[in-house]
Design a protein around this motif. Structure first.
Motif, PDB file in Angstrom:
ATOM      1  N   LEU A 244       0.947  -1.221  -0.154  1.00  0.00           N
ATOM      2  CA  LEU A 244      -0.052  -0.011   0.125  1.00  0.00           C
ATOM      3  C   LEU A 244       0.640   1.327   0.034  1.00  0.00           C
ATOM      4  O   LEU A 244       0.426   2.319  -0.580  1.00  0.00           O
ATOM      5  CB  LEU A 244      -1.130  -0.007   1.018  1.00  0.00           C
ATOM      6  CG  LEU A 244      -1.928  -1.166   1.252  1.00  0.00           C
ATOM      7  CD1 LEU A 244      -2.780  -0.969   2.767  1.00  0.00           C
ATOM      8  CD2 LEU A 244      -2.893  -1.161   0.162  1.00  0.00           C
TER       9      LEU A 244
ATOM     10  N   HIS B 182      -2.738  -6.210   8.255  1.00  0.00           N
ATOM     11  CA  HIS B 182      -1.681  -5.144   7.937  1.00  0.00           C
ATOM     12  C   HIS B 182      -0.363  -5.267   8.750  1.00  0.00           C
ATOM     13  O   HIS B 182      -0.372  -5.825   9.834  1.00  0.00           O
ATOM     14  CB  HIS B 182      -2.343  -3.699   8.563  1.00  0.00           C
ATOM     15  CG  HIS B 182      -3.474  -3.474   7.464  1.00  0.00           C
ATOM     16  ND1 HIS B 182      -3.260  -2.416   6.556  1.00  0.00           N
ATOM     17  CD2 HIS B 182      -4.575  -3.481   7.523  1.00  0.00           C
ATOM     18  CE1 HIS B 182      -4.472  -2.163   5.843  1.00  0.00           C
ATOM     19  NE2 HIS B 182      -5.392  -3.016   6.828  1.00  0.00           N
TER      20      HIS B 182
ATOM     21  N   TYR C 265      -6.357   3.188   6.269  1.00  0.00           N
ATOM     22  CA  TYR C 265      -7.006   2.062   5.437  1.00  0.00           C
ATOM     23  C   TYR C 265      -8.522   1.990   6.288  1.00  0.00           C
ATOM     24  O   TYR C 265      -8.610   1.713   7.397  1.00  0.00           O
ATOM     25  CB  TYR C 265      -6.220   0.653   5.757  1.00  0.00           C
ATOM     26  CG  TYR C 265      -6.932  -0.463   5.206  1.00  0.00           C
ATOM     27  CD1 TYR C 265      -6.908  -0.439   3.833  1.00  0.00           C
ATOM     28  CD2 TYR C 265      -7.793  -1.114   6.007  1.00  0.00           C
ATOM     29  CE1 TYR C 265      -7.520  -1.781   3.145  1.00  0.00           C
ATOM     30  CE2 TYR C 265      -8.598  -2.110   5.453  1.00  0.00           C
ATOM     31  CZ  TYR C 265      -8.178  -2.510   3.980  1.00  0.00           C
ATOM     32  OH  TYR C 265      -9.054  -3.750   3.336  1.00  0.00           O
TER      33      TYR C 265
ATOM     34  N   PHE D 240      -7.503   2.621   0.680  1.00  0.00           N
ATOM     35  CA  PHE D 240      -6.250   3.259   1.398  1.00  0.00           C
ATOM     36  C   PHE D 240      -6.028   4.675   0.941  1.00  0.00           C
ATOM     37  O   PHE D 240      -6.122   5.025  -0.451  1.00  0.00           O
ATOM     38  CB  PHE D 240      -5.207   2.355   1.046  1.00  0.00           C
ATOM     39  CG  PHE D 240      -3.996   2.788   1.700  1.00  0.00           C
ATOM     40  CD1 PHE D 240      -3.865   2.589   3.189  1.00  0.00           C
ATOM     41  CD2 PHE D 240      -2.861   3.285   0.962  1.00  0.00           C
ATOM     42  CE1 PHE D 240      -2.627   3.047   3.785  1.00  0.00           C
ATOM     43  CE2 PHE D 240      -1.787   3.656   1.660  1.00  0.00           C
ATOM     44  CZ  PHE D 240      -1.554   3.556   3.057  1.00  0.00           C
TER      45      PHE D 240
END
Length: 279
Positions: A62, A144, A222, A244
């Motif tokens: 990300l 994550h 996020y 995101f």
């Protein structure tokens, strides 16, 4: 918000796949000089990556440090199949880690102790820690992984590892908001040993950030649940669960949560250190 409700809360995670040829190309993805929006629909099989020493694992990157943009952190969504994981997850000895589980479960071993993280589970792992992560369940785990090079400060000890969860932490309500804006803080914000904060921000329908925040912290946001309209620099963008947002330092930001349910996001920011005077 009751603890029972937090225990049952969903967290949106990508599952990959590939869109049909009939799908329109038009989407909400944008990358500008002050911010980027990566919609959940872009997290397909074709944009996954792999890492050395990780078994049965793929990931979506990300955020990564980029000169002239956000420079302090990287953020991945990891997908680890049953039996997968790593006994040597981190190659950089000065990297700290924050783990937040959205689906499935993982077991982190550190210093001879095993810590199972279910959905909503959170861990902070100090730099240089010898930790491992495995999916010992029977479904894929999605979580994550936020990484930042730890900045030591004279006379301040590196904190011990943290293992907790969304359900265990009582959100702190922002003043003068009638409970519409709250933050789940996994560590004490006054602990100067921490040079990054990872929190969960919750807005009830109608809740707002009522001014354009403009500050030195870089952000990764996020969206775990719900939808909202977010102000990024001079644009209003719609965001929903799975999206995101990546914000450069000093990017003006605000939001309006329109409902119908809560709007929640996992937030990264760098904190508690001098701004370096050399690049």
């Amino acid at each position: 918000m009751s603890r029972a409700h937090r225990d049952s809360r969903p967290y949106h995670a990508p599952h990959g796949g590939h869109p049909p040829q009939t799908q329109l190309l038009t989407d909400r993805a944008v990358f500008k000089t002050a911010y980027a929006v990566i919609p959940g629909g872009t997290m397909r099989d074709i944009v996954t990556s792999f890492l050395p020493h990780w078994d049965e694992t793929r990931l979506w990157v990300l955020a990564r440090p980029m000169t002239g943009f956000a420079e302090t952190f990287s953020q991945y969504i990891m997908e680890v199949q049953p039996g997968g994981g790593s006994d040597h997850p981190e190659a950089e000895t000065d990297a700290q880690a924050a783990i937040f589980v959205m689906e499935g479960a993982v077991t982190i071993r550190l210093g001879g102790d095993a810590h199972r993280l279910d959905p909503g589970g959170y861990a902070w792992l100090p730099p240089g820690a010898s930790w491992t992560l495995r999916n010992e369940g029977d479904i894929a785990a999605r979580f994550h992984w936020i990484r930042k090079r730890y900045q030591k400060a004279d006379g301040i000890d590196v904190p011990a590892a943290v293992f907790t969860s969304d359900a265990e932490v009582e959100p702190s309500v922002m003043p003068d908001t009638n409970g519409t804006w709250a933050t789940t803080r996994f560590v004490d914000p006054a602990d100067l040993g921490h040079d990054m904060h990872v929190t969960i921000v919750t807005f009830q329908p109608g809740g707002v950030i009522p001014f354009l925040e403009t500050h030195v912290m870089e952000h990764g946001l996020y969206v775990l649940e719900g939808k909202a309209v977010y102000r990024l620099n001079d644009d209003w963008v719609e965001v929903e669960a799975g999206d995101f947002m990546w914000l450069r330092a000093f990017c003006p930001q605000a939001c309006y949560a329109g409902g119908p349910g809560p709007f929640r996001y996992l937030l990264y920011k760098d904190v508690n250190r001098h701004a370096p005077l050399t690049l």
